[in-house]
Motif scaffolding. Structure first.
Motif, short mmCIF file in Angstrom:
data_model
loop_
_atom_site.label_atom_id
_atom_site.label_comp_id
_atom_site.label_asym_id
_atom_site.label_seq_id
_atom_site.Cartn_x
_atom_site.Cartn_y
_atom_site.Cartn_z
N GLU A 253 -10.55 7.25 -28.79
CA GLU A 253 -10.88 7.39 -27.32
C GLU A 253 -9.81 6.80 -26.58
O GLU A 253 -9.77 7.02 -25.44
N HIS A 256 -5.50 9.58 -27.52
CA HIS A 256 -5.85 10.93 -28.21
C HIS A 256 -4.52 11.41 -29.00
O HIS A 256 -5.03 12.39 -29.74
N ARG A 304 -20.21 9.11 -32.94
CA ARG A 304 -19.42 10.17 -32.18
C ARG A 304 -20.40 11.26 -31.56
O ARG A 304 -21.16 11.89 -31.90
N ILE A 306 -19.92 14.11 -28.04
CA ILE A 306 -19.34 14.76 -27.05
C ILE A 306 -20.10 14.90 -25.58
O ILE A 306 -21.16 15.46 -25.79
N GLU A 307 -19.54 14.42 -24.52
CA GLU A 307 -20.23 14.16 -23.44
C GLU A 307 -19.74 15.31 -22.30
O GLU A 307 -18.83 16.30 -22.93
N GLY A 309 -17.74 17.72 -20.18
CA GLY A 309 -16.21 17.78 -19.84
C GLY A 309 -15.47 17.53 -21.02
O GLY A 309 -14.48 17.29 -20.97
N VAL A 311 -15.63 14.92 -23.14
CA VAL A 311 -15.37 13.65 -23.36
C VAL A 311 -16.03 13.14 -24.65
O VAL A 311 -17.19 13.30 -24.89
N VAL A 312 -15.14 12.52 -25.41
CA VAL A 312 -15.66 11.84 -26.77
C VAL A 312 -15.97 10.41 -26.44
O VAL A 312 -15.16 9.69 -25.93
N THR A 313 -17.27 10.08 -26.90
CA THR A 313 -17.66 8.77 -26.70
C THR A 313 -18.16 8.17 -28.40
O THR A 313 -18.55 8.98 -29.25
#
Length: 475
Positions: A253, A256, A304, A306-307, A309, A311-313
């Protein structure tokens, strides 16, 4: 060739040294063969310092002891059943081993030990061609039946004979190939790499202690990354350290353009560079730091998400990673101190990144030091190494911020002695002031004073006593 000429000079000097000359004369007079073998010969060609003196001979162990006793100040049995005797000659430790002609049954990793009568046969059973060279003494004749010199010149790692046979005899040699890749900056011959991939499962026959020892040796090299890559590419890492190849599928994160695997390898290299810049001359490689650097993000695959938009958290990957690292290191039978220290570093490695979002109070700095404990210096290095962004402005901002944090830690430590944060009153004083006996209440009072110390800094004894009495009365 320059390397060959250099080796001739180096080997000549070794042959003339007191311990080698004394050994050569004693064995020659007894009608026994003697040869300097393996690492010392290899290192002479590489221009590296020769620190170990290993010899091989057709003399049996009992005869070796009889021959070295008159010329040595001490002798000891390293492994008589394996034919190895050590001695101290002219201030130098030497090891002499009887020629070996071991055999393997193809199933067990343990050889059936058998002594041999031929130097050439002894060299054939060694791990790599670059270690299968010998210098006959006192004749000073180089014996190189497997092309070790050519492989040294080509900076290539290959086995004497078929790699499948060599790795079948001792599968740990596959991991040793990876270590030499890093240690010598060599590449492994394609046929040898292919055999490693095909026979990776044989590593399961090796004890975890030997595997852990070889991993440790790899991590202690100047640049372990080439060796780690080879273990991952051949599938061996999947068996001995599966958390590392698992990182290849994730996206970092922070940057990228890199996956977490590449990020972790970069962090390891940067941590080693910082370690060297801060260490005293001659300091041993810091294995704990290097383990933590390699494994610091192994919690990311399981955290991991996927949020919105896209976005990977990786929320809480620090805590999860610390637990995973502890389990893996325990499985590999690392000692408890190493496990605890590496796990703690992984757990704390993200703590700093909130420093750039808002100014930390002195209390927050004290807690950072308290939580790091005796791992503070390693945490400084790991946190700095964890910055791998290509954004120069961002990297500079984080570096300047950590400079500021280290300066604040040093300033508060000098003013308050926070290297070991303790309450201003100890348990005995607490019990005396409050008139209580040992028990839970003493522990609660101790924790109250510790939090007070972290929040406000040191208090004089009178002030600390007053605050303690107020706390106790309010209860």
């Amino acid at each position: 060739m320059e390397s060959v000429a250099r080796a001739i000079v180096s080997l000549g000097a070794l042959a003339e040294s007191r311990p080698v000359a004394a050994l050569a004369a004693a064995f020659s007079q007894a009608g026994r063969e003697l040869a300097l073998v393996g690492g010392p010969v290899r290192d002479a060609f590489l221009g590296r310092a020769v620190t170990d003196l290993d010899f091989t001979t057709n003399a049996r162990p009992e005869e070796i002891i009889a021959l070295v006793t008159p010329i040595s100040s001490a002798q000891w049995d390293i492994g008589r059943e394996f034919g190895t005797i050590a001695a101290r000659i002219a201030g130098q430790t030497v090891e002499i081993t009887t020629y070996r002609a071991d055999s393997y049954d193809g199933e067990s990793r343990k050889p059936v030990v058998a002594f041999g009568d031929s130097l050439e046969d002894d060299l054939q059973r060694r791990d790599f061609t670059i270690n299968a060279m010998a210098l006959r003494l006192p004749e000073r004749v180089l014996v190189d039946p497997w092309g070790g010199v050519e492989d040294l010149v080509a900076r290539r790692i290959a086995t004497p004979g078929a790699p499948e046979v060599s790795f079948g005899d001792d599968p740990l040699r596959m991991m040793r190939a990876a270590r030499f890749t890093s240690q010598l900056d060599f590449t492994v011959a394609p046929a040898t790499v292919a055999a490693m991939a095909a026979m990776a499962s044989r590593i399961g026959k090796i004890s975890v202690e030997r595997v852990a020892d070889e991993l440790s040796k790899l991590l202690k090299t100047d640049d372990p990354v080439p060796g780690i890559r080879l273990l991952v590419e051949t599938g061996i890492a999947q068996l001995v350290l599966p958390e590392v190849p698992a990182l290849r599928l994730e996206v970092d994160e922070h940057a990228h353009h890199k996956d977490v695997y590449e990020h972790s390898l970069t962090v390891l290299q940067q941590a080693i560079s910082l370690e060297k810049s801060r260490a005293a001359d001659g300091a041993a490689p810091d294995l704990v730091l290097r383990i933590a650097a390699l494994l610091h993000d192994i919690g990311k695959p399981s955290t991991r998400r996927i949020e919105g938009g896209g976005v990977v958290t990786f929320h809480h990957h620090d805590v999860v990673g610390a637990k995973l690292a502890g389990r893996r290191l325990k499985t590999l039978h690392f000692d408890n101190d190493t496990i605890a220290a590496a796990s703690r570093l992984i757990e704390l490695h993200l703590r700093f990144f909130g420093y750039t979002d808002a100014a930390w109070t002195d209390s927050a700095v004290r807690r950072y030091v308290r939580d790091a404990g005796d791992q503070l210096e390693r945490l400084h290095i790991l946190t700095r190494a964890d910055v791998t962004t290509r954004n120069v402005r961002k990297a500079d901002r984080l570096s300047f911020a950590y400079d500021d944090l280290e300066e604040r830690v040093a300033a508060i430590a000098e003013a308050e002695g926070i290297a070991a944060v303790r309450p201003d009153l100890d348990g005995e004083q607490i019990m005396e002031i409050l008139g209580i006996r040992p028990g839970r209440e003493v522990g609660e009072a101790y924790r109250f004073l510790l939090e007070l110390r972290l929040d406000e800094g040191p208090l004089d004894p009178e002030a600390a006593e007053e605050r303690l009495r107020e706390w106790h009365a309010a209860r």
